[in-house]
Each structure stands twice: as C-alpha cells, then as structure tokens.
Design an enzyme around this catalytic site. Structure first.
Site, PDB file in Angstrom:
ATOM      1  N   ASN A  12       0.955  -1.455   0.041  1.00 23.38           N
ATOM      2  CA  ASN A  12       0.108   0.099   0.132  1.00 23.38           C
ATOM      3  C   ASN A  12       0.872   1.117   0.021  1.00 23.38           C
ATOM      4  OD1 ASN A  12      -1.443   2.324   1.068  1.00 23.38           O
ATOM      5  ND2 ASN A  12      -3.209   0.919   1.652  1.00 23.38           N
ATOM      6  N   GLY A  14       0.475   4.491   0.246  1.00 26.67           N
ATOM      7  CA  GLY A  14      -0.226   5.215   1.240  1.00 26.67           C
ATOM      8  C   GLY A  14       0.623   4.864   2.505  1.00 26.67           C
ATOM      9  N   ASP A  46      -0.627 -13.888   1.374  1.00 28.27           N
ATOM     10  CA  ASP A  46      -1.933 -13.985   1.461  1.00 28.27           C
ATOM     11  C   ASP A  46      -2.607 -13.595   2.928  1.00 28.27           C
ATOM     12  OD1 ASP A  46      -2.281 -14.960  -1.185  1.00 28.27           O
ATOM     13  OD2 ASP A  46      -1.739 -16.995  -0.531  1.00 28.27           O
ATOM     14  N   ASP A  75      -1.078  -3.892   9.764  1.00 28.45           N
ATOM     15  CA  ASP A  75      -2.431  -4.599   9.296  1.00 28.45           C
ATOM     16  C   ASP A  75      -3.445  -3.432   9.804  1.00 28.45           C
ATOM     17  OD1 ASP A  75      -3.611  -6.162   7.282  1.00 28.45           O
ATOM     18  OD2 ASP A  75      -4.992  -6.632   9.117  1.00 28.45           O
ATOM     19  N   GLY A 161      -7.004   6.154   1.789  1.00 31.39           N
ATOM     20  CA  GLY A 161      -7.942   5.323   2.357  1.00 31.39           C
ATOM     21  C   GLY A 161      -9.226   5.998   2.683  1.00 31.39           C
TER      22      GLY A 161
END
EC number: 3.6.1.66
Length: 202
Positions: A12, A14, A46, A75, A161
């Site tokens: 990601n 960002g 994954d 996360d 986001g």
C-alpha cells in the site's frame, strides 16, 4: 538493532509513505534504510487471518522470509459501529480485490445511507508487527486506535484510504484535512508506531 535496513511489508503506497515519513522524523530510526517490499520481486502474503494481529504477523514473517531482513508489517482498517465492525480486516478490499480508495468509500457511504449522524461512530485500528527474522519467536506487536465518525461525503485531499470521510472531532475536520504532522500525532498508526519505537529503543 544490528541491521539498519528495514523492510516495510506492505504494498500500500499510502502506508509506505506514511510510515517512511514517521520513521524519518524519529531520532532512533532516522538513519535506517527503510525499503518497501515492492523493491523485491515477490508476491504479497495471503492475508488469511481473521484479525489485524494475525494478518500483520503473516505479512511480517513473509517479508522476512523473502528478504532475509527485519520487517515491519502494518495491518489496519476501519471499524464502523453501525455496520457491526465492518469493513474491518477487509477495509482495503471492501469493494473488491482491485478496489480503489474511492470505490471503498462509495460502498461505505452507500451502506450508511439513512444512518443518522449520531449513529455513525467509527474507529481506525492499526497493528504494527516487528520481526527480526522469519523465525523470531517474540515479535513486537503494537496497537493503536483512533475514534471518530463517518461523514456523508468526502472532504479533504490529504491522506489515503477512508481519511476523507473520517471526521476528527478534536480538530473539527476530516482526517484528509490534517497535515502529516497533525495526523501522526493523533492517528492509529502514529500511536502504534510510537509504541513500537519505544520497544525497539529498549
């Protein structure tokens, strides 16, 4: 820490930009070479966990295995009370596997159509995991939470986001209207990173 190269275990952009900025502003890590995992040619892990903690550990271990270097994994996601905690761990792919930020925001706003402002409470959550190696038996796990509520339409151009629809009461603006420094001081990611740096400094 003997190894000053650190892998950011995320694809990601960002998150990479935000974490790099935060690490560069901190004396303890200002001289670290912070490299996103995109600099290596391997597939992302994954994310099979059902919690932010599980997924962060999976991603950190995967990055360590692939690079042989220490890694930090993030996360994080948005939990909306009126949606029973959704989108939660599926925040990045709420509107599908290849969803853009706009796609996810649009789906969220549609899901909240008709929900009164007083019932639009939400919180951002972040789990940061640091692993020295793939076999590290004691990963450092830090968590941050940022409370706010969801607007009816996007406001602001900063961040990424769900920032444009996340209202920050104490600043009377959306998360996408905060400067990087302001956001770092308040955000779920800023809180988790502060804890992590304190742990690494011990």
């Amino acid at each position: 820490m003997s190894q000053n190269t650190l892998v950011l275990a995320t694809g990601n952009a960002g998150k990479v930009a935000e974490l790099r900025h935060m690490l560069s502003q901190t004396h303890a890590t200002a001289d670290w070479l912070v490299r996103p995992q995109s600099e290596w040619d391997f597939a992302e892990a994954d994310e099979t966990g059902t919690t932010f903690v599980e997924n962060a550990i999976i991603k950190a271990r995967h990055a360590c295995q692939q690079t042989g270097l220490p890694a930090i994994a993030d996360d994080s996601g948005l939990a909306v009370t009126a949606l029973n905690g959704a989108p939660g761990v599926y925040s990045a792919r709420y509107a599908g596997g290849n969803a853009t930020d706009s796609d996810n925001i649009n789906k969220l706003l549609k899901a909240l159509e008709g929900v009164e402002e007083s019932q639009r409470q939400a919180s951002f959550h972040c789990v940061l995991v640091y692993m020295q190696s793939a076999e590290d038996p004691t990963p450092i796990i830090c968590q941050g939470r940022w409370d706010g509520h969801i607007l009816t339409h996007p406001v602001g151009e900063e961040g990424f986001g769900y920032d444009p629809v996340f209202w920050v009461k104490e600043k009377n603006c959306s998360a996408a209207q905060l400067s990087k420094t302001e956001k770092q001081a308040l955000s779920h990611r800023g809180q988790a990173l502060k804890q992590l740096l304190e742990q690494l400094a011990k």
